[in-house]
Design a protein around this motif. Structure first.
Motif, PDB file in Angstrom:
ATOM      1  N   ARG A   1     -10.008   0.062   2.594  1.00 33.19           N
ATOM      2  CA  ARG A   1     -10.126   0.740   3.892  1.00 33.19           C
ATOM      3  C   ARG A   1      -9.634   2.185   3.782  1.00 33.19           C
ATOM      4  O   ARG A   1     -10.146   3.074   4.475  1.00 33.19           O
TER       5      ARG A   1
ATOM      6  N   LEU B   1       0.830  -1.202   0.000  1.00 30.14           N
ATOM      7  CA  LEU B   1       0.000   0.000   0.000  1.00 30.14           C
ATOM      8  C   LEU B   1       0.865   1.252   0.000  1.00 30.14           C
ATOM      9  O   LEU B   1       0.523   2.247  -0.658  1.00 30.14           O
TER      10      LEU B   1
ATOM     11  N   ASP C   1      -6.629  -3.357   2.226  1.00 30.03           N
ATOM     12  CA  ASP C   1      -6.037  -2.148   2.805  1.00 30.03           C
ATOM     13  C   ASP C   1      -6.394  -0.923   1.978  1.00 30.03           C
ATOM     14  O   ASP C   1      -6.691   0.160   2.526  1.00 30.03           O
TER      15      ASP C   1
ATOM     16  N   GLU D   1      -4.873  -8.931   0.512  1.00 26.04           N
ATOM     17  CA  GLU D   1      -4.627  -8.062   1.668  1.00 26.04           C
ATOM     18  C   GLU D   1      -4.342  -6.634   1.223  1.00 26.04           C
ATOM     19  O   GLU D   1      -4.822  -5.667   1.848  1.00 26.04           O
TER      20      GLU D   1
END
Length: 388
Positions: A252, A217, A249, A245
């Motif tokens: 979010r 990220l 992220d 994953e």
């Protein structure tokens, strides 16, 4: 007049893992290869198929009987090499005819070490795969005993459980500049990306930063990305965790997302849906799909052997918003697209199972790149997508 004996192709043997055997002639490199036998229904675009990284570890059976008519050129490649593990055709063209042709198909297969077979009844082989499902296969010009080749076929790795995206991704990040005025910056995670994908985004004013499959990220954010994109790619989505994953992220963090093919399957997994292996998959450039958000039916390009297991009706509440099926295949009701909306109904991310970049066509789904631009513009205008 018959050609000289030394020009005759070597005999070749094809054996499926259930023991079905076909004999033909060597086409391309001589030797031996193994992979998953799949069929493609496209009547054109064989160069794009061969160079699509999504076909890594797959032996492609062409249902069109005559292949190689237009030769091979240096403009239509979707990557720097041929990725298929093997190639099966009925009648290869003896002489290519196209003003852009630089080499024959057989020459490129031979030069890149791709073992193929010609003179096979591809109709019978395709019907067998439709009835029995995609399965492991071996092609050999050095083994004449089907039983001995069958043993090696059954020892070969299966596609289920295979994590392959990191084997086909770019080694280093690179940038495809926006054409004309730059409107957006996109971080595109290369899981097996085709060259036409960043090209089509570039044509819409998007500066595309293509990142390796191992991107984090922080690396996505370092590009200044207005949006995140996951490409097509090979392998079993259930065997992939790192990219799921990363996507969770990013969701979010409020970063708008667009994914295609493998990127659709990983989006489904990030939202909490399962994935499953199709019996023989969708591969070709003639698959009808309905965009349920508009009611429009598109003829689309496909290359996938896995699909998302999501309810076709209604929305599913997730940590990230309400997820629903946006596109469906009209042949078999397979999920062909997902969308994620906020509580107020505003789109925040979406994906499709097929290939809107569609080299070598059709181009019915090119509007999806415009939809991605509209999504990034909307999120930027309202201040969304800037969460910590």
């Amino acid at each position: 007049m018959a050609p000289p004996a030394h020009d005759l192709p070597a005999p070749a043997l094809l054996v499926l893992e259930d023991g079905r055997t076909f004999r033909g002639e060597s086409f391309g490199a001589e030797g031996e290869t193994f992979g998953e036998a799949v069929f493609s229904t496209g009547m054109s675009g064989y160069q794009e198929t061969l160079t699509d990284p999504s076909y890594h570890r797959q032996v492609v059976v062409m249902t069109a009987p005559h292949v190689g008519n237009t030769g091979m050129n240096d403009e239509d490649r979707e990557s720097s090499r041929i990725w298929v593990a093997g190639y099966v055709v009925r009648d290869p063209a003896r002489v290519p005819s196209n003003w852009r042709s630089a080499r024959t198909l057989a020459d490129d297969l031979r030069e890149q070490g791709v073992v193929g077979i010609s003179g096979v009844d591809t109709r019978a082989l395709t019907r067998h795969l439709r009835e029995r499902g995609a399965m492991r296969v071996g092609i050999s010009t050095v083994e004449t005993d089907p039983e001995r080749l069958l043993e090696r076929v059954r020892d070969a790795a299966a596609m289920s459980g295979a994590n392959l995206s990191e084997a086909v991704t770019t080694a280093e990040p690179y940038v495809v500049p926006a054409q004309g005025e730059k409107r957006f910056t996109v971080a595109a995670v290369d899981l097996g990306i085709k060259a036409n994908t960043p090209r089509m985004m570039s044509e819409r004013g998007m500066e595309v930063h293509v990142l390796p499959a191992t991107a984090t990220l922080d690396e996505v954010r370092a590009t200044g990305a207005d949006g995140l994109f996951f490409s097509n790619g090979p392998g079993d989505p259930a065997a992939t965790t790192r990219q799921v994953e990363l996507l969770q992220d990013a969701l979010r963090a409020g970063i708008p997302y667009f994914g295609i093919c493998f990127g659709n399957q990983l989006f489904g997994r990030a939202l909490g849906f399962g994935t499953y292996k199709l019996k023989y998959g969708h591969r070709g450039i003639n698959q009808p799909v309905m965009d349920r958000t508009t009611g429009r039916v598109e003829v689309t390009a496909h290359n996938h052997g896995f699909a998302v297991d999501a309810p076709l009706e209604g929305a599913t509440a997730t940590e990230f918003g309400d997820a629903s099926v946006s596109h469906v295949c009209l042949n078999d009701d397979v999920v062909e697209g997902l969308e994620l909306r906020d509580g107020d109904g505003r789109l925040r991310s979406f994906s499709v199972q097929y290939h809107p970049e569609a080299a070598a066509g059709p181009h019915d789904a090119a509007y999806l790149f415009d939809r991605f631009g509209d999504l990034m513009s909307d999120r930027a205008r309202t201040g969304a997508g800037t969460e910590a």
